[in-house]
Design a protein around this motif. Structure first.
Motif, short mmCIF file in Angstrom:
data_model
loop_
_atom_site.label_atom_id
_atom_site.label_comp_id
_atom_site.label_asym_id
_atom_site.label_seq_id
_atom_site.Cartn_x
_atom_site.Cartn_y
_atom_site.Cartn_z
N TRP A 11 0.66 -1.20 -0.02
CA TRP A 11 0.06 -0.06 -0.10
C TRP A 11 0.86 1.24 -0.09
CZ3 TRP A 11 -4.29 2.91 -0.27
CH2 TRP A 11 -4.19 4.34 0.50
N GLU A 12 1.84 1.15 0.99
CA GLU A 12 2.85 2.46 0.88
C GLU A 12 3.47 2.74 -0.37
OE1 GLU A 12 4.51 3.37 4.93
OE2 GLU A 12 5.40 1.50 4.57
N VAL A 13 3.85 1.82 -1.11
CA VAL A 13 4.55 2.07 -2.49
C VAL A 13 3.37 2.66 -3.36
CG1 VAL A 13 5.56 0.84 -4.55
CG2 VAL A 13 6.28 -0.03 -1.98
N LEU A 14 2.38 1.84 -3.35
CA LEU A 14 1.18 2.37 -4.43
C LEU A 14 0.73 3.64 -4.07
CD1 LEU A 14 -0.51 -1.14 -5.11
CD2 LEU A 14 1.00 0.11 -6.75
N LYS A 15 0.56 3.94 -2.74
CA LYS A 15 -0.05 5.29 -2.25
C LYS A 15 0.83 6.44 -2.70
CE LYS A 15 -0.91 8.17 1.61
NZ LYS A 15 -0.45 8.47 3.14
N ALA A 16 2.24 6.30 -2.43
CA ALA A 16 3.32 7.11 -2.97
C ALA A 16 3.23 7.54 -4.44
CB ALA A 16 4.65 6.67 -2.34
N LYS A 17 2.95 6.32 -5.15
CA LYS A 17 2.82 6.50 -6.75
C LYS A 17 1.70 7.48 -7.10
CE LYS A 17 3.41 3.97 -10.97
NZ LYS A 17 3.44 2.55 -11.54
N TYR A 18 0.44 6.62 -6.48
CA TYR A 18 -0.72 7.39 -7.30
C TYR A 18 -1.47 8.60 -6.32
CZ TYR A 18 -0.35 3.53 -10.40
OH TYR A 18 0.07 2.70 -11.48
N ILE A 19 -1.21 8.38 -4.93
CA ILE A 19 -1.97 9.53 -4.20
C ILE A 19 -1.00 10.55 -3.53
CG2 ILE A 19 -3.25 9.69 -2.03
CD1 ILE A 19 -4.41 6.95 -2.56
N GLY A 20 0.15 10.09 -3.05
CA GLY A 20 1.36 11.16 -2.59
C GLY A 20 0.61 11.37 -1.04
N LYS A 21 1.00 12.66 -0.34
CA LYS A 21 1.02 12.90 0.99
C LYS A 21 -0.38 12.97 1.20
CE LYS A 21 5.88 14.37 1.31
NZ LYS A 21 6.53 15.52 1.85
N ASP A 22 -1.01 11.91 1.97
CA ASP A 22 -2.47 12.21 2.39
C ASP A 22 -2.55 11.50 3.59
OD1 ASP A 22 -5.15 12.47 3.00
OD2 ASP A 22 -5.75 11.65 0.86
N GLY A 23 -2.18 11.97 5.04
CA GLY A 23 -2.36 11.37 6.22
C GLY A 23 -3.63 10.85 6.36
N GLY A 24 -4.77 11.85 6.07
CA GLY A 24 -6.05 11.41 6.39
C GLY A 24 -6.57 10.02 5.87
N ILE A 25 -6.12 9.84 4.73
CA ILE A 25 -6.73 8.47 4.27
C ILE A 25 -6.15 7.17 5.17
CG2 ILE A 25 -4.74 7.88 2.64
CD1 ILE A 25 -7.08 7.09 0.42
N GLU A 26 -5.26 7.43 5.70
CA GLU A 26 -4.42 6.10 6.40
C GLU A 26 -5.39 5.94 7.71
OE1 GLU A 26 -1.90 4.58 6.01
OE2 GLU A 26 -0.92 5.64 4.28
N ARG A 27 -6.49 6.59 7.88
CA ARG A 27 -7.28 6.34 9.24
C ARG A 27 -8.60 5.75 8.49
NH1 ARG A 27 -4.56 6.03 13.71
NH2 ARG A 27 -3.04 7.72 13.69
N TRP A 28 -8.69 5.38 7.12
CA TRP A 28 -9.92 5.21 6.41
C TRP A 28 -10.19 3.53 6.48
CZ3 TRP A 28 -10.77 7.94 0.97
CH2 TRP A 28 -10.92 9.04 1.43
#
Length: 364
Positions: A136-153
């Motif tokens: 998830w961390e790899v794909l999040k960095a590639k497609y979403i970027g810095k978004d701390g809020g989504i980590e609580r979803w």
């Protein structure tokens, strides 16, 4: 309320949209004419299916998702079909109706957004297996970027957001502008459009939110399959999108679809809150609703234009199988081109795309 339930319903409706018929994986040689880069420019899309009985006809366009973002869809067959029809049936979907006042809806919003989050403020790192979180961390960095809020979803919501961003980044679009073009053509020829939505009424939305929060969704498998789809299946999604754009039904039959949708749908329908709200059998009720409208249109109109997910047109047990069992004649657009034209090839006499008329003028 609408935020949470609408997303859950969109997951359910994915079972009725954007899927090709289940098939064994295609050999590379069978799709060598399609590159794993989304096509662009003017594309015709697939031919039209034809359902007929007693001199009344329905012409159907099968649609999928995603589609090439940069394509311009022009179909002379579709324009001619709509111009000669008395009614256009929209894609089947679920229409959420919340039985609450306007001010009640405003008060529901904070609860709805909180329902999107994990219990007790837990992070994805805390609820996911370590190897899955690392992916998830790899794909999040590639497609979403810095978004701390989504980590609580909750995983199912985070997965949906990641999938949406990944599709966009690979030049794919949810709809390809197909629906907007159909709307424009219906308006151009003054043909009324009819919704085929199934109305789902939530009579006690506060209770629904509480049930959702307490449901304990088993959505980790959905999350994992979404990561699989993004890591491994985007090239195949692109090939399917290209096959639709170029009208290659043979390729659509052969190209496999991932099991992401089915897994994510099960995460919703198998939950206790879904059974309480009547979500577990929504796909079946959507099918019944569409068929009721289709039968009425076929009886009333000399010609009707309609849309369905292409899965329902290619599948042996799709919507059209019930119409065939009731004595309607069903013709696939390539019925004369292949011995394997799918379930609609039975009882056929001619392809349904031999339509002449004005060239399409609406593009996305």
């Amino acid at each position: 309320m609408r935020v949470v339930l609408a997303l859950c319903l969109s997951a359910l409706s994915l079972s009725l949209s954007a899927q090709t018929a289940p098939a064994a994986p295609a050999s590379p040689s069978s799709v060598t004419d399609l590159a794993a880069v989304a096509v662009s420019g003017v594309q015709p899309g697939p031919g039209l299916w034809k359902v007929s009985k007693g001199g009344h006809t329905m012409l159907l366009l099968g649609v999928i998702s995603p589609l090439p973002e940069l394509m311009q869809w022009r179909s002379a067959d579709v324009e001619t079909a709509i111009a000669g029809s008395q009614q256009v049936l929209q894609l089947p979907d679920v229409k959420l109706k919340v039985d609450v006042s306007f001010f009640g809806k405003l008060f529901l919003l904070p609860s709805a957004y909180s329902a999107r989050k994990n219990d007790n403020g837990a992070s994805l790192q805390q609820v996911l297996p370590a190897p899955m979180f690392a992916r998830w961390e790899v794909l999040k960095a590639k497609y979403i970027g810095k978004d701390g809020g989504i980590e609580r979803w909750k995983p199912i919501f985070a997965a949906q957001e990641l999938y949406k961003k990944a599709i966009k980044a690979n030049q794919l679009s949810k709809s390809g502008g197909v629906q907007s073009n159909i709307d424009a053509l219906a308006k151009k020829y003054n043909v009324p459009e009819t919704s085929t939505d199934y109305p789902l009424v939530i009579e006690h939305p506060h209770d629904a939110i509480k049930a959702f929060k307490a449901s304990g969704l088993d959505d980790v498998a959905c999350f994992g399959h979404t990561l699989d789809a993004i890591e491994q299946d985007i090239p195949t999604m692109t090939l399917r999108a290209n096959a639709w754009a170029t009208g290659d039904l043979d390729a659509l039959r052969k190209l496999p679809d991932s099991d992401r949708r089915g897994t994510c749908i099960s995460a919703i329908t198998d939950a206790e809150f879904a059974r309480k709200l009547g979500l577990s059998d929504v796909p079946a009720r959507m099918e019944d609703s569409w068929l009721t409208t289709a039968r009425a249109s076929l009886a009333k109109n000399a010609q009707t234009f309609a849309m369905l997910p292409i899965k329902e047109l290619l599948s042996a047990d799709g919507y059209l199988s019930r119409l065939k069992a009731e004595g309607y004649q069903v013709e696939a657009p390539d019925a004369d081109d292949s011995d394997d034209a799918g379930p609609a090839s039975a009882n056929t006499s001619a392809p349904s795309t031999s339509v002449s008329g004005p060239a399409a003028s609406v593009v996305h």
